[in-house]
Scaffold this motif. Structure first.
Motif, short mmCIF file in Angstrom:
data_model
loop_
_atom_site.label_atom_id
_atom_site.label_comp_id
_atom_site.label_asym_id
_atom_site.label_seq_id
_atom_site.Cartn_x
_atom_site.Cartn_y
_atom_site.Cartn_z
N TYR A 363 15.01 -19.26 12.97
CA TYR A 363 14.77 -19.37 11.75
C TYR A 363 15.41 -20.66 11.15
CZ TYR A 363 20.35 -20.27 12.76
OH TYR A 363 20.96 -20.72 13.43
N GLY A 364 14.93 -20.90 10.23
CA GLY A 364 15.05 -21.48 9.37
C GLY A 364 13.67 -22.11 7.70
N GLN A 365 15.04 -22.22 6.38
CA GLN A 365 14.25 -22.45 5.32
C GLN A 365 13.49 -23.01 5.23
OE1 GLN A 365 15.26 -21.16 2.78
NE2 GLN A 365 14.50 -21.63 0.54
N GLY A 366 12.44 -23.00 4.43
CA GLY A 366 11.09 -23.19 4.27
C GLY A 366 10.41 -23.39 5.66
N VAL A 367 10.70 -22.58 6.83
CA VAL A 367 10.03 -22.93 7.74
C VAL A 367 9.63 -21.09 8.10
CG1 VAL A 367 9.78 -22.93 10.77
CG2 VAL A 367 11.27 -24.31 8.89
N ILE A 368 10.24 -20.11 8.33
CA ILE A 368 9.85 -18.66 8.31
C ILE A 368 9.16 -18.29 7.17
CG2 ILE A 368 10.66 -16.07 8.49
CD1 ILE A 368 10.60 -17.97 11.01
N ASP A 369 8.26 -18.07 7.69
CA ASP A 369 7.31 -17.70 6.11
C ASP A 369 7.18 -16.45 5.52
OD1 ASP A 369 5.29 -19.86 5.64
OD2 ASP A 369 4.70 -19.92 7.63
N VAL A 370 7.33 -14.97 6.92
CA VAL A 370 7.82 -13.88 7.03
C VAL A 370 8.25 -13.10 8.10
CG1 VAL A 370 5.54 -13.17 5.38
CG2 VAL A 370 5.03 -13.14 7.64
N THR A 371 9.03 -12.03 7.83
CA THR A 371 9.37 -11.67 9.04
C THR A 371 8.75 -10.15 9.35
OG1 THR A 371 11.24 -10.95 9.83
CG2 THR A 371 10.88 -10.20 7.88
N ALA A 372 8.63 -9.99 10.61
CA ALA A 372 8.36 -8.26 11.28
C ALA A 372 9.73 -7.68 12.48
CB ALA A 372 6.88 -9.11 11.38
N VAL A 447 7.97 -7.47 1.48
CA VAL A 447 9.23 -7.16 0.86
C VAL A 447 10.75 -7.84 0.60
CG1 VAL A 447 11.32 -5.40 0.74
CG2 VAL A 447 8.56 -4.82 1.37
N ALA A 448 11.22 -8.50 -0.19
CA ALA A 448 12.07 -9.13 0.21
C ALA A 448 13.30 -8.78 0.94
CB ALA A 448 12.59 -10.23 -1.82
N LYS A 449 13.74 -9.32 1.47
CA LYS A 449 14.96 -9.79 2.19
C LYS A 449 16.18 -10.66 1.95
CE LYS A 449 15.43 -7.13 6.45
NZ LYS A 449 15.93 -6.49 6.08
N SER A 450 16.71 -9.72 1.53
CA SER A 450 18.73 -11.11 1.11
C SER A 450 19.21 -11.61 2.78
CB SER A 450 19.71 -10.22 0.43
OG SER A 450 18.96 -10.14 -0.51
N SER A 475 20.19 -19.07 4.57
CA SER A 475 20.36 -19.93 3.63
C SER A 475 19.34 -19.80 2.60
CB SER A 475 20.31 -21.23 4.10
OG SER A 475 19.37 -21.54 4.72
N GLY A 476 19.12 -19.89 1.25
CA GLY A 476 18.19 -19.59 0.85
C GLY A 476 18.76 -18.08 -0.73
N GLY A 477 17.50 -17.79 -1.13
CA GLY A 477 17.95 -16.04 -2.22
C GLY A 477 16.90 -15.17 -1.70
N ALA A 478 16.27 -15.23 -2.55
CA ALA A 478 14.64 -14.62 -2.59
C ALA A 478 13.80 -14.96 -0.90
CB ALA A 478 13.50 -14.08 -3.11
N ARG A 479 13.82 -15.69 -1.46
CA ARG A 479 13.04 -16.23 0.04
C ARG A 479 14.05 -17.17 1.14
NH1 ARG A 479 7.49 -18.20 1.19
NH2 ARG A 479 7.47 -19.40 2.94
N GLY A 481 15.61 -17.78 5.37
CA GLY A 481 15.57 -18.72 6.24
C GLY A 481 15.54 -17.66 7.59
N PHE A 482 16.15 -16.69 7.21
CA PHE A 482 16.09 -15.44 8.18
C PHE A 482 14.86 -14.83 8.21
CE2 PHE A 482 20.89 -14.31 9.46
CZ PHE A 482 20.94 -15.45 10.38
N TYR A 483 14.08 -15.04 6.83
CA TYR A 483 13.26 -13.27 6.58
C TYR A 483 12.24 -14.28 6.10
CZ TYR A 483 17.42 -10.58 7.35
OH TYR A 483 18.39 -9.80 8.64
N GLY A 484 12.13 -15.09 5.60
CA GLY A 484 10.86 -15.99 4.67
C GLY A 484 11.32 -14.98 3.36
N ALA A 485 9.78 -14.94 3.04
CA ALA A 485 9.14 -14.13 2.04
C ALA A 485 9.89 -12.19 2.09
CB ALA A 485 7.59 -13.82 1.63
N GLY A 486 9.49 -12.55 3.18
CA GLY A 486 9.94 -10.51 3.60
C GLY A 486 9.32 -10.29 4.40
N MET A 487 9.87 -8.92 4.27
CA MET A 487 9.24 -7.90 5.89
C MET A 487 7.25 -7.71 5.45
SD MET A 487 9.58 -6.03 8.21
CE MET A 487 11.65 -5.99 8.40
N VAL A 488 6.77 -8.34 6.09
CA VAL A 488 5.47 -8.24 6.35
C VAL A 488 5.25 -6.77 5.48
CG1 VAL A 488 4.37 -9.60 7.29
CG2 VAL A 488 4.27 -7.37 8.33
#
Length: 495
Positions: A363-372, A447-450, A475-479, A481-488
């Motif tokens: 994981y990583g804030q600013g590294v993960i773009d999306v999750t699936a 789909v954003a994930k907190s 770490s982070g808000g709508a975007r 370190g775990f999920y990036g912008a969210g679930m594809v």
């Protein structure tokens, strides 16, 4: 730093430099031939390779592949002094790739029995085993397929261990005229060369992307598109840098719009471009990726299975994973997971059936773009064991019995092709997007994930000696370190 996606080959030393001893009144004897070693020889950026090729010949090397598009030569030589002798005008850098292979960690494949396949009663519009594909409902695939199942004009390059061309769910899905082996950095388009020989990893990945809707087995995310086998994993299970470079360029020059990359390059999980041992590999891979992007290819890569915070690289105590790892301290962000952290590459994390970060996913804030979906068969929730069906069900090929089937795997190697498949649907519904536009669209429609609250520890009792083995802090808000912008989301990209 333990990695569950890959295990690394011992970093074999490059050919040692020999020194001839002058004899009284005579000439130094010729240096004894060393092992046949592969090298990457880089011409200066933007220059052609003619001068570099001449220096290779003078240094007793043989060019086995010339990638003039990016100024990179793949060379073999038995000259123990090759790396020293080839240096000079026309050569920017050179690196031996001996020992730089990264072994594909298959993990456990849990196969579905023939009896279970025969008795499966999934939705007939989606395939008999669809009922066991929890991952597809998570990304809203049924709704997406009501709009489109993908266009045959979209071709996805699967840079992996090959694809079984006889699998009943894949035989009609493979663009054979665009498939090749890149082992050794040299292309071989014969069908047997790009079929799997010792690993079904690529077959599993291909099924998630494009398994056919044909009343047999499973469905892929984009069964209307085509996949091309670009084999970069050799029979010993290793991924050498020259094979990856070959793969990126082959995809770029053969009309592919997407590639899926479920591996990292080099035995170092973190490739440091400020390390003289690794910089030439970094340069060659960067050039190949940039070239592919210029040709309209979006590259998607798995984040890795080390539960490592890629945004805060401090130490690497487990690379190379050959029994004698080095303790590398005080690392910086000059050290990257390649190809996942290369600019312009979509980096994908993994979740299990509950939608929470998989225990292994880096994981990583600013590294993960999306999750699936990638599966999570260790624990579904804290203290509650799950089963193999919490992995990802897809196509398999038993390399011992040479039989096709279906089975479960887990890892970011499985989440990556989910994102790639969704991107293929997006291109099918909205053709003409550039790699940058497609990457942005994939994130905007996710789909954003907190973040979960506090320290995330899905396996609190995994080890009596290290109860916090899988601790991770988001770490982070709508975007984040775990999920990036969210679930594809497959429906969001086509509606």
């Amino acid at each position: 730093m333990k990695n569950l996606r890959r295990k690394t080959l011992a970093a074999a030393s490059a050919a040692t430099l020999g020194v001839g001893l002058a004899l009284t009144g005579g000439l130094a004897p010729a240096a004894a031939a060393g092992p046949d070693t592969s090298y990457l020889v880089l011409a200066p950026q933007g220059a052609n390779t003619s001068k570099a090729a001449a220096r290779v010949a003078a240094a007793k090397g043989t060019v086995v592949a010339a990638y003039d598009q990016i100024g990179v030569l793949v060379v073999r030589s038995t000259n123990p002094d090759f790396a020293t002798e080839v240096a000079g005008a026309g050569v920017e850098s050179v690196a031996s790739t001996a020992g730089l292979g990264t072994a594909l960690d298959e993990g456990e494949t849990v196969e579905v029995s023939a009896a279970d396949v025969a008795s499966a009663t999934g939705d007939p519009t989606k395939e008999p085993l669809y009922g066991q594909q929890w991952d597809m409902n998570m990304i809203h695939l049924p709704q997406a397929h009501a709009v489109t199942t993908g266009s045959a004009n979209v071709v996805v390059g699967v840079l992996d261990s090959g694809i079984s061309s006889t699998h009943p769910d894949l035989a009609t899905q493979i663009a054979k005229d665009k498939s090749t082996s890149c082992i050794g950095g040299v292309t071989n388009t014969t069908e047997s060369a790009w079929n799997p020989t010792t690993s079904d990893h690529g077959t599993h990945v291909a099924g998630t992307i494009a398994a056919a809707v044909n009343g047999v087995g499973v469905t892929g995310i984009a069964p209307g598109v085509k996949v091309a086998a670009v084999k970069v994993v050799n029979d010993d299970g290793y991924i050498f840098p020259e094979a990856a470079v070959c793969g990126f360029l082959w995809a770029a020059d053969h009309g592919m719009q997407l590639t899926n990359n479920s591996y990292y390059i080099d035995p170092w999980e973190l490739n440091c471009k400020n390390d003289a041992r690794q910089r030439p590999v970094w340069q060659a891979v960067q050039r190949a990726i940039r070239y592919s992007q210029s040709k309209g290819v979006l590259n998607v890569a798995s984040a890795g299975n080390s539960n490592y915070d890629l945004a805060h690289k401090i130490t690497d105590t487990g690379s190379p994973n050959n029994g004698t790892p080095e303790d590398r301290e005080n690392l910086t962000n000059a050290c990257l997971d390649l190809p996942a952290e290369a600019p312009g590459v979509v980096t994908v994390g993994a979740v299990g059936p509950t939608g929470e970060k998989s225990y292994y996913s880096s994981y990583g804030q600013g590294v993960i773009d999306v999750t699936a979906p990638g599966g999570d068969t260790r624990f579904r929730t804290q203290g509650v064991r799950s089963t193999s069906t919490d992995g990802i069900l897809s196509t398999t090929f038993n390399t011992t019995t040479k039989t096709n089937g279906w089975g479960y795997k887990q890892g970011t190697s499985m989440s990556g092709p989910h994102a790639t498949g969704v991107a293929a649907l997006a291109l099918s519904a909205h053709p003409g997007m550039t790699p940058g536009q497609l990457s942005s669209f994939l994130e905007r429609t996710a789909v954003a994930k907190s973040c979960p609250e506090g320290v995330y520890n899905p396996v609190p009792l995994i080890s009596a000696t290290n109860p916090n083995l899988y601790d991770a802090t988001c770490s982070g808000g709508a975007r984040n370190g775990f999920y990036g912008a969210g679930m594809v989301d497959a429906y969001n990209v086509v509606k």
